[in-house]
Design an enzyme around this catalytic site. Structure first.
Site, PDB file in Angstrom:
ATOM      1  N   HIS A  94     -16.343  89.098  43.940  1.00 22.65           N
ATOM      2  CA  HIS A  94     -16.886  87.904  44.296  1.00 22.65           C
ATOM      3  C   HIS A  94     -18.083  87.548  43.446  1.00 22.65           C
ATOM      4  O   HIS A  94     -19.355  88.060  43.799  1.00 22.65           O
ATOM      5  CB  HIS A  94     -17.410  87.606  45.757  1.00 22.65           C
ATOM      6  CG  HIS A  94     -16.203  87.496  46.703  1.00 22.65           C
ATOM      7  ND1 HIS A  94     -15.668  86.588  46.943  1.00 22.65           N
ATOM      8  CD2 HIS A  94     -15.370  88.412  47.061  1.00 22.65           C
ATOM      9  CE1 HIS A  94     -14.478  86.708  47.803  1.00 22.65           C
ATOM     10  NE2 HIS A  94     -14.298  87.829  47.805  1.00 22.65           N
ATOM     11  N   CYS A 119     -10.843  86.764  43.919  1.00 24.92           N
ATOM     12  CA  CYS A 119     -10.256  87.753  44.894  1.00 24.92           C
ATOM     13  C   CYS A 119      -8.738  87.451  45.288  1.00 24.92           C
ATOM     14  O   CYS A 119      -8.010  87.508  44.505  1.00 24.92           O
ATOM     15  CB  CYS A 119     -11.292  87.507  46.178  1.00 24.92           C
ATOM     16  SG  CYS A 119     -11.148  89.043  46.907  1.00 24.92           S
ATOM     17  N   GLU A 135     -19.372  84.861  42.572  1.00 25.19           N
ATOM     18  CA  GLU A 135     -20.600  83.788  43.055  1.00 25.19           C
ATOM     19  C   GLU A 135     -21.680  84.240  43.935  1.00 25.19           C
ATOM     20  O   GLU A 135     -22.433  83.607  44.159  1.00 25.19           O
ATOM     21  CB  GLU A 135     -19.427  82.525  43.976  1.00 25.19           C
ATOM     22  CG  GLU A 135     -18.899  83.265  45.188  1.00 25.19           C
ATOM     23  CD  GLU A 135     -17.626  83.872  45.164  1.00 25.19           C
ATOM     24  OE1 GLU A 135     -17.257  84.576  44.159  1.00 25.19           O
ATOM     25  OE2 GLU A 135     -17.022  83.917  46.291  1.00 25.19           O
TER      26      GLU A 135
HETATM   27  N1  GLN Z   1      -7.104  88.610  51.780  1.00 23.95           N
HETATM   28  C1  GLN Z   1      -7.298  89.252  50.557  1.00 23.95           C
HETATM   29  C2  GLN Z   1      -7.727  90.588  50.639  1.00 23.95           C
HETATM   30  O1  GLN Z   1      -8.034  90.925  51.912  1.00 23.95           O
HETATM   31  C3  GLN Z   1      -8.343  88.660  49.748  1.00 23.95           C
HETATM   32  C4  GLN Z   1      -9.516  88.675  50.236  1.00 23.95           C
HETATM   33  C5  GLN Z   1     -10.473  87.601  49.697  1.00 23.95           C
HETATM   34  O2  GLN Z   1     -10.187  86.490  49.064  1.00 23.95           O
HETATM   35  N2  GLN Z   1     -12.102  87.759  49.968  1.00 23.95           N
HETATM   36  O3  GLN Z   1      -7.529  91.496  49.882  1.00 23.95           O
END
Ligand code: GLN
Length: 536
Positions: free
Chosen positions: A509, A383, A511
């Site tokens: 994600h 992410c 995970e």
């Molecule tokens: N802050 C980033 C976004 O909003 C990444 C979010 C995250 O890592 N879950 O896109």
């Protein structure tokens, strides 16, 4: 369909005894006996969900398939039972009150005085029973957050009391307590357990089974004593001794017959032994690694061990699959820069840059990624970690000096990561990101295609920003390849670096989907790459 049986898990004496792990272990054992099970968490706090809570407050926020931002215990339920959870599996006091107040404003209570009993408790009960209508479940396990005696969990306990009365034998209450060892006396002490059961009794709830968290084995006479003082049979006093790993707990609970006690009390068939072969195999691999790999986890919440819970557990699953132990060293990204990065990360076999929000520590993440890219160290960006990889590549390879995400620099000359169009219209914070499962199509000639062994995958998301497609051609030409796409919305979901042994960034994600039964293929492959790197 037979009627669903309800299992309530309460906790006494102190928090952090592991109600989540006990609930997940019960789920695992029942699933291993062929029952269909869903596990739910009731949280006494007033936030609507943990999505807006700082990880320092509440650890990781776990995201479900349907995009709910939930308590991290739901992660344990999924990892143990391999059964996906949903929005309905996490209910907070905030949600309960919001729903009751919305009904009140609509006039649904026809002028009645709206009260904790029956309106709030009715809402709680309906949220518990709702799960039964969602699937053909044999068991609904409901973990009650907090500790008995807490003011804020009283309505939940009262709902359990009422349901117990309504459901009769279709319901069982499992109470987890602490039996502390007093070194000075050289004895285990049952008094806190007695008091905690008394507190539960004051609320009208008699536990059926008492699970005693302890650091020493409970003797026969101690079990009898607890049974006598707490109105349960000695076979219903279950020892839960400190374990080497949380994954031992289902096996320990099986040895203590926790599942059998539940089946007997709910009059459910207990002729089939649970099939724990795969689980035991996993534990064997976990405890007999052939070597160790050193992974650096670079993030900004590293002081708190629960902040990256699902990532750490995914490493455990992937390590066992590869026959190695994964030693995760955490690095506060705020303290990393180009001058010290080699000293800090130089001995690692793989580097993972974590998800996150806000500007703190961003430059350190970028420095860590540059180091991994230049030194050919396996790199996995999740992410925000992927977004930082895009920024780093833009700045240092494409010559886009000052390239950034508009999350951190609104007026950057090169907004290589930008807010998604539909996000620009949204003003509120709770539940407003791109959340939950979305499909992603993989390029056939990519590394990730080889890893997943399929073209169409689905992964869970939690973000507002994305790869800015205006720069796509430049990145492609220089070797950072978008290898996973959301075709419907034309979003880059995965990038890979050509010519690097293992450099993958994912906007989603992975995970959240790694379980003991199905370790996530990306984590498995990343650990394999780290193992190869270590043995080079
Ligand atoms: N802050 C980033 C976004 O909003 C990444 C979010 C995250 O890592 N879950 O896109």
């Amino acid at each position: 369909m037979s009627e669903a049986k309800y299992i309530f898990v309460t906790g006494g004496v102190t928090s952090s005894l592991g109600k989540g792990i006990i609930s997940a272990s019960i789920a695992k054992l029942l699933v291993a006996r062929g029952f269909s099970v869903t596990t739910q968490k009731l949280d006494p706090y007033i936030n609507i969900d943990p999505g807006t809570l700082n990880p320092y407050e509440h650890g990781e926020c776990f995201v479900t398939e349907d995009g709910a931002e939930t308590d991290l215990d739901l992660g344990h339920y999924e990892r143990f039972s391999n059964v996906p959870t949903s929005q309905a599996n996490n209910v907070t006091t905030g949600v309960v009150y919001q729903s009751v107040i919305t009904k009140e404003r609509k006039g649904e209570f026809l002028g009645e005085t709206v009260q904790v009993i029956p309106h709030i408790t009715d809402e709680i009960k309906s949220r518990i029973k709702l799960l039964a209508s969602r699937g053909d479940y044999d068991f609904i396990i409901t973990e009650i957050g907090g500790t008995v005696g807490d003011i804020e969990s009283l309505p939940f306990i009262e709902a359990v009391r009422q349901l117990r009365w309504e459901l009769g034998r279709n319901c069982v209450v499992v109470h987890l307590t602490l039996v502390p060892y007093l070194a000075a006396a050289g004895e285990l002490k049952t008094k806190p357990t007695q008091h905690s059961v008394k507190t539960l009794l004051e609320s009208g709830v008699q536990p059926d089974i008492i699970v005693c968290r302890t650091e020493k084995h409970l003797s026969e006479s101690l079990r009898n004593k607890i049974a006598l003082f707490c109105n349960v049979s000695p076979t219903s006093v279950i020892e839960c001794i400190d374990a080497e790993t949380i994954y031992d707990v289902p096996i320990l609970m099986r040895q203590e017959n926790l599942d059998l006690e539940i089946l007997k009390k709910t009059k459910m068939p207990c002729d089939v032994e649970p099939d724990l072969t795969d689980w035991e195999q996993f534990i064997y691999s976990l405890k007999h690694p052939s070597s160790q790999v050193n992974i650096g986890l670079v993030g900004k919440y590293v002081e708190l061990k629960d902040a990256y819970k699902s990532i750490n557990e995914s490493f455990i699953h992937a390590g066992a699959m590869n026959g190695v132990s994964v030693k995760v060293q955490t690095f506060q990204s705020e303290f990393i820069d180009d001058t010290n990065v080699a000293g800090k990360l130089g001995n690692l076999d793989g580097i993972l840059v974590a998800p996150g929000f806000g500007e703190r520590g961003i430059e350190g993440k970028i420095a860590a990624i540059r180091f991994a890219r230049e030194k050919n160290i396996p790199f996995f960006g999740i992410c925000l970690g992927m977004q930082c990889a895009v920024i780093e590549f833009g700045r240092n390879i494409l010559g886009l000096s000052g390239a950034h995400s508009t999350e951190f620099k609104k007026d950057t000359p090169f907004p290589v990561i930008d807010m998604m169009e539909e996000q620009k219209k949204i003003s509120g914070l709770g539940g407003t990101m791109r959340l939950g499962a979305y499909p992603c199509k993989l390029k056939e000639d990519s590394r990730v295609f080889g890893i997943y062994q399929e073209e169409n995958i689905s992964e869970r998301h939690r973000h507002r920003y994305e790869f800015n497609n205006e720069y796509l051609d430049k990145y492609l030409a220089a070797g950072m390849i978008p290898v996973g796409l959301n075709e419907k919305d034309n979003l880059v979901e995965i990038i890979e670096l050509k010519g690097h042994p293992w450099f993958v960034g994912v906007q989603f994600h992975p995970e959240y989907k790694s379980t003991v039964a199905r370790p996530h293929p990306l984590f498995v492959s990343f650990i394999k790459a780290a193992k190869d790197y270590a043995g080079r």
